[in-house]
Design a protein around this motif. Structure first.
Motif, short mmCIF file in Angstrom:
data_model
loop_
_atom_site.label_atom_id
_atom_site.label_comp_id
_atom_site.label_asym_id
_atom_site.label_seq_id
_atom_site.Cartn_x
_atom_site.Cartn_y
_atom_site.Cartn_z
N ASN A 318 0.81 -1.22 0.00
CA ASN A 318 0.00 0.00 0.00
C ASN A 318 0.83 1.26 0.00
OD1 ASN A 318 1.00 -0.15 2.55
ND2 ASN A 318 -0.94 0.15 3.62
N ARG A 319 2.17 1.12 -0.06
CA ARG A 319 3.04 2.29 -0.02
C ARG A 319 4.00 2.36 -1.20
NH1 ARG A 319 6.27 2.34 5.29
NH2 ARG A 319 7.73 1.06 4.09
N ASP A 320 4.49 1.21 -1.63
CA ASP A 320 5.49 1.21 -2.71
C ASP A 320 4.85 1.51 -4.06
OD1 ASP A 320 7.69 0.70 -1.11
OD2 ASP A 320 7.45 -1.48 -1.24
N PRO A 321 5.53 2.26 -4.90
CA PRO A 321 4.96 2.59 -6.22
C PRO A 321 4.86 1.35 -7.11
CG PRO A 321 7.27 3.26 -6.09
CD PRO A 321 6.88 2.83 -4.71
N ARG A 322 3.89 1.39 -8.01
CA ARG A 322 3.72 0.30 -8.99
C ARG A 322 4.40 0.70 -10.30
NH1 ARG A 322 0.17 -3.65 -7.44
NH2 ARG A 322 -0.94 -3.21 -5.49
N THR A 323 5.71 0.86 -10.21
CA THR A 323 6.52 1.21 -11.37
C THR A 323 7.62 0.17 -11.52
OG1 THR A 323 7.95 2.61 -10.01
CG2 THR A 323 6.04 3.66 -11.06
N ARG A 348 3.03 -7.88 -10.11
CA ARG A 348 3.08 -6.50 -9.65
C ARG A 348 4.29 -5.82 -10.26
NH1 ARG A 348 4.69 -2.56 -6.11
NH2 ARG A 348 3.18 -1.80 -4.55
N ASN A 349 4.15 -4.54 -10.61
CA ASN A 349 5.31 -3.74 -10.99
C ASN A 349 6.01 -3.28 -9.74
OD1 ASN A 349 3.10 -3.17 -13.30
ND2 ASN A 349 5.17 -3.09 -14.15
N TYR A 350 7.33 -3.51 -9.70
CA TYR A 350 8.09 -3.19 -8.49
C TYR A 350 9.49 -2.73 -8.90
CZ TYR A 350 9.96 -3.55 -3.75
OH TYR A 350 10.54 -3.27 -2.54
N PRO A 351 9.89 -1.52 -8.46
CA PRO A 351 11.16 -0.95 -8.94
C PRO A 351 12.38 -1.31 -8.11
CG PRO A 351 9.97 0.70 -7.69
CD PRO A 351 9.10 -0.53 -7.70
N LYS A 352 12.17 -2.04 -7.00
CA LYS A 352 13.29 -2.28 -6.08
C LYS A 352 13.74 -3.73 -6.12
CE LYS A 352 11.50 1.42 -3.11
NZ LYS A 352 11.03 1.78 -1.74
N GLN A 353 14.12 -4.26 -4.97
CA GLN A 353 14.76 -5.58 -4.89
C GLN A 353 13.80 -6.71 -5.19
OE1 GLN A 353 15.96 -6.74 -0.97
NE2 GLN A 353 17.52 -8.16 -1.70
N LEU A 354 14.18 -7.59 -6.12
CA LEU A 354 13.49 -8.85 -6.37
C LEU A 354 14.35 -9.98 -5.83
CD1 LEU A 354 12.33 -8.22 -10.07
CD2 LEU A 354 11.03 -7.82 -7.96
N ILE A 355 13.73 -11.10 -5.49
CA ILE A 355 14.45 -12.22 -4.87
C ILE A 355 14.37 -13.43 -5.77
CG2 ILE A 355 14.60 -13.69 -2.83
CD1 ILE A 355 13.29 -11.44 -1.24
N ALA A 356 15.52 -14.00 -6.07
CA ALA A 356 15.59 -15.12 -7.01
C ALA A 356 15.35 -16.44 -6.28
CB ALA A 356 16.94 -15.15 -7.71
#
Length: 450
Positions: A318-323, A348-356
């Motif tokens: 509810n806080r992180d941008p969907r970019t 979801r669109n997420y501009p920060k850390q993704l986890i493999a």
């Protein structure tokens, strides 16, 4: 309206105390027993609306938790200096009633009342609770004299004027006054409100919204003179939550903690896990360390953080941008109870850390004794796939440092063991698992990790 409806019950207790003071036990013995054993709490639930009880922090200490409190008191040697008891949030007086079992009887009820009037004090913001506490203490005194065979009459004016040191007032303010003036040389009994309130700007161990129970306990520790005692019933999040590490350090510097006793759920009507604390105020210059939970003991001496990177999922939905790039999005509601799953269908669109993948996730929300969807507490789910995943912050992620999916399967086997659930319940009984607790979980794999 507040607790005004409880005044009806307080007046009934006054009439009962008047009857007991005249020695009319054949008519009232059962009523007195009920008044001293749980009735005050049941009347609270029936007379005062639940939201009012929540807002005022009115949850009386009865049943099993009061029995545990009395047992803890019985283990402490009674010193003359600590035979004065003060409950700054006394409610209907249950903790003070527990303390009276430690007080001696004089030759007559009148002489005992004179002595107890000096030794018992309390504060509460609700006048009906104070009135009820006074009459219940009178009943406890008269009942003990009856059992001892010394039940002489007690004048009615002594009943109505009993326990003048139980007063309407803000217990937290009273504690803070004691911390700057003459500190209390006695025994503080505490079951404080469990709600949240903003910490004082001068607070050294917290800021912003903070547990009122933590604030009361820290104030009680400061208010005691060296050698004074504190016995408290507190929400388990203070004992085991990462957020209250600085609070625990604060208390360790002030108190010689003698016992920390996890209790479990407060009662069947109040779904909060609690623990009991018994401590003595340090004299100046003393120091020591406190173990607030069992230390990890593993066959190999390893813990999960030796083999996994442990973190909270980074996505705050509810806080992180969907970019940014679109990625599979893993949330707690999409998890099976345990076992293995592929990539989530949710995106979801997420501009920060993704986890493999591969990695193991655990639900942060986890009540003691049982996990979500019927699984055991701390049950993990193995996530596999060939695309990095956005992970929600209601999940804890364990990524293997080596050995990949094989290490993840080892972790699932460790997590499903009854010994692991037992360790977690002892380590953290609040409603959220923490990264700190999971990192310190003993690694006792049947296969020695390479």
């Amino acid at each position: 309206m507040g607790a005004v409806p409880y005044d009806t019950y307080a007046r009934q207790l006054g009439l009962l105390a008047a009857e007991a003071s005249r020695g009319r036990w054949e008519r009232i013995a059962d009523d007195v027993h009920a008044a001293l054993n749980g009735q005050a709490a049941s009347k609270l639930r029936s007379l005062v609306p639940r939201q009012v009880r929540r807002d005022t922090g009115s949850f009386f200490t009865t049943g099993a938790v009061r029995e545990s409190f009395e047992q803890l008191l019985s283990l402490n040697a009674v010193q003359p200096d600590t035979r004065t008891y003060w409950d700054p949030t006394c409610g209907a007086g249950d903790l003070l009633l527990a303390a009276t079992t430690r007080l001696p009887l004089a030759a007559t009820p009148a002489r005992t009342l004179t002595d107890w009037n000096r030794r018992l004090r309390g504060h509460d913001l609700q006048e009906p609770y104070i009135a009820a506490a006074r009459m219940r203490l009178v009943l406890a005194l008269l009942e003990r004299h009856r059992q001892a065979g010394s039940d002489a009459p007690l004048a009615l004016d002594r009943v109505t004027g009993a326990f003048p040191l139980l007063q309407l007032g803000d217990g937290l303010q009273e504690l803070q006054i004691r911390s700057t003036e003459a500190r209390f040389r006695g025994h503080i009994l505490l079951n404080p409100p469990y709600g949240m309130a903003d910490a004082d700007p001068t607070c050294r161990w917290s800021s912003g919204s903070t547990s009122q129970a933590a604030t009361f306990t820290a104030a009680a520790a400061v208010a005691l003179r060296g050698g004074g005692r504190l016995t408290a019933v507190l929400p388990d999040v203070l004992r085991s939550g990462s957020r209250y590490r600085a609070w625990r350090d604060e208390l360790t510097g002030l108190l010689e903690v003698e016992q920390i006793k996890p209790h479990g759920v407060f009662d069947m009507h109040t779904d909060v896990d609690v623990f009991l604390l018994s401590a003595v105020r340090r004299h100046r210059g003393h120091s020591g360390e406190v173990s607030w939970w069992p230390e990890p003991q593993a066959v190999t001496g390893r813990t999960l953080e030796d083999l996994f990177d442990i973190r909270v999922g980074p996505v705050v939905d509810n806080r992180d941008p969907r970019t940014g790039p679109q990625a599979p999005y893993l949330t707690a509601r999409d998890l099976p109870a345990e076992g293995e799953m592929g990539l989530p269908e949710r995106v979801r669109n997420y501009p920060k850390q993704l986890i493999a993948p591969p990695f193991v996730v655990l639900r942060r929300t986890s009540r003691p004794g049982q996990g979500s969807k019927g699984g055991s507490r701390g049950a993990g789910v193995l996530v596999v796939g060939d695309v990095p995943v956005a992970v929600d912050n209601h999940l804890i992620v364990a990524s293997p440092k080596s050995a990949g999916i094989d290490r993840c399967w080892e972790l699932l086997r460790v997590l499903e063991r009854p010994e692991t659930a037992k360790w977690l319940d002892e380590r953290i009984r609040c409603r959220h698992l923490t990264v700190t607790a999971i990192r310190s979980l003993p690694w006792d794999s049947e296969d020695e990790p390479s």
